[in-house]
Design an enzyme around this catalytic site. Structure first.
Site, PDB file in Angstrom:
ATOM      1  CG  ASP A 279      -2.083   0.913   1.104  1.00 22.34           C
ATOM      2  OD1 ASP A 279      -2.322   1.443  -0.012  1.00 22.34           O
ATOM      3  OD2 ASP A 279      -2.770   1.142   2.106  1.00 22.34           O
TER       4      ASP A 279
ATOM      5  CG  ASN B 128      -7.564  -2.742  -5.903  1.00 20.16           C
ATOM      6  OD1 ASN B 128      -6.536  -3.408  -5.807  1.00 20.16           O
ATOM      7  ND2 ASN B 128      -7.927  -1.890  -4.932  1.00 20.16           N
TER       8      ASN B 128
HETATM    9  C1  FPP Z   1      -2.036   0.193  -3.273  1.00 20.18           C
HETATM   10  O1  FPP Z   1      -1.572   1.518  -3.274  1.00 20.18           O
HETATM   11  C2  FPP Z   1      -1.481  -0.500  -4.410  1.00 20.18           C
HETATM   12  C3  FPP Z   1      -2.201  -1.113  -5.376  1.00 20.18           C
HETATM   13  C4  FPP Z   1      -3.673  -1.165  -5.388  1.00 20.18           C
HETATM   14  C5  FPP Z   1      -1.548  -1.759  -6.510  1.00 20.18           C
HETATM   15  C6  FPP Z   1      -0.273  -2.439  -6.182  1.00 20.18           C
HETATM   16  C7  FPP Z   1       0.327  -2.873  -7.444  1.00 20.18           C
HETATM   17  C8  FPP Z   1       1.633  -2.866  -7.724  1.00 20.18           C
HETATM   18  C9  FPP Z   1       2.706  -2.524  -6.787  1.00 20.18           C
HETATM   19  C10 FPP Z   1       2.006  -3.295  -9.071  1.00 20.18           C
HETATM   20  C11 FPP Z   1       2.025  -4.778  -9.084  1.00 20.18           C
HETATM   21  C12 FPP Z   1       2.403  -5.235 -10.418  1.00 20.18           C
HETATM   22  C13 FPP Z   1       2.698  -6.498 -10.719  1.00 20.18           C
HETATM   23  C14 FPP Z   1       3.291  -6.827 -12.005  1.00 20.18           C
HETATM   24  C15 FPP Z   1       2.458  -7.588  -9.782  1.00 20.18           C
HETATM   25  P1  FPP Z   1      -2.640   2.677  -3.356  1.00 20.18           P
HETATM   26  O2  FPP Z   1      -2.895   2.989  -4.770  1.00 20.18           O
HETATM   27  O3  FPP Z   1      -3.868   2.298  -2.588  1.00 20.18           O
HETATM   28  O4  FPP Z   1      -1.869   3.831  -2.645  1.00 20.18           O
HETATM   29  P2  FPP Z   1      -2.489   4.958  -1.710  1.00 20.18           P
HETATM   30  O5  FPP Z   1      -3.086   4.264  -0.508  1.00 20.18           O
HETATM   31  O6  FPP Z   1      -1.308   5.792  -1.342  1.00 20.18           O
HETATM   32  O7  FPP Z   1      -3.499   5.696  -2.533  1.00 20.18           O
END
Ligand code: FPP
Length: 266
Positions: A40, A88
């Site tokens: 996250d 998501n």
């Molecule tokens: C949460 O951060 C992250 C995600 C929903 C996506 C995580 C995905 C990756 C790291 C890429 C993975 C790729 C592969 C190829 C496996 P957020 O967007 O909720 O962050 P925030 O809480 O700061 O808004």
């Protein structure tokens, strides 16, 4: 729609021999065999840099590739990461499609490296809702890395812990199981992570302290570790901090601490 799981169900792999010589106190291993991570904080990481959220996800992929190798170097056998949750899809459509394309780009950019580094890749989650192109990319990644043994990277994509329980129950019903034949062991063997032991250590970056429908069944006795560190910044120092915290934990699985032996005559 929940896709039935039709593939054969392998037993949890016997890799005890690979644990021989791993650091331990008595029979308590100090290195987690299986680590699960909620990655996250990508969006906030990007916002702090006045960049679009997508930039944070892109950095998140690089952080993941570094983390797989760092965990493997420390003796972890399985790393399961939450890349895209069943929930998501509620994000803005441009972020959802950005994440889908990012996965394709990540596979073409990093698959050869990960395969060469001895990483076995498995994808867990409901594949019915993703594009044919993405499904084929997953299948290719899994087939190419099938015989690698250094570490297994399980990417949870379109995954939810509740979905996982329901799909295993549906399999039981489809196979006509009698109620007395259904037990915890049967369900575990038909859940998405049936090839791995339950996670020993569950890490969430980004400061939130919740499980968010990740591995609800499998994390029943996982040790939890929450850190403020945003996922793109999660590197060797944070991994060591999590592993050190784990090594201090007293895992009792609902039992009690063994009583200290009181010497006779006292
Ligand atoms: C949460 O951060 C992250 C995600 C929903 C996506 C995580 C995905 C990756 C790291 C890429 C993975 C790729 C592969 C190829 C496996 P957020 O967007 O909720 O962050 P925030 O809480 O700061 O808004």
């Amino acid at each position: 729609m929940i896709a039935p799981v039709n593939r054969p169900v392998p037993a949890v792999e016997e890799t005890e021999t690979s644990r021989q010589g791993a650091p331990a106190i008595g029979d308590r291993p100090l290195v987690p065999r299986h680590v699960a991570v909620v990655m996250d904080g990508n969006g906030r990481w990007a916002r702090q840099r006045f960049m679009p959220r997508f930039f944070g996800h892109k950095q998140g992929v690089d952080a993941l590739v570094r983390a797989v190798n760092a965990f493997a170097d420390r003796g972890v056998e399985y790393l399961t990461v939450f890349a895209f949750s069943s929930e998501n899809w509620k994000r803005p459509s441009e972020e959802v499609s950005g994440l889908m394309s990012l996965v394709l780009v990540a596979v073409s950019k990093y698959l050869t490296k990960l395969a060469g580094d001895g990483v076995r890749i498995r994808i867990v989650g409901d594949r019915s809702a993703v594009s044919d192109k993405l499904r084929q990319a997953w299948e290719h990644a899994e087939a190419l890395t099938e015989n690698n043994t250094r570490i297994t990277l399980a990417v949870a994509f379109n995954y939810g812990g509740r979905w996982d329980v329901v799909q295993a129950c549906r399999t039981a019903m489809a196979q006509g199981l009698r109620p007395d034949e259904l037990d915890e062991s049967w369900l575990s063997r038909h859940m998405a992570l049936s090839f791995a032991p339950d996670p020993d250590l569950f890490i969430r970056t980004g400061g939130e302290m919740r499980i968010s429908n990740f591995l609800l069944w499998q994390a029943a006795y996982s040790e939890l570790f929450f850190t403020e560190c945003l996922w793109p910044d999660f590197g060797a120092a944070e991994i060591d901090a999590a592993m050190e915290a784990y090594a201090q934990r007293d895992r009792r699985y609902g039992s009690i601490r063994p009583q200290a032996v009181v010497p006779e005559g006292t």
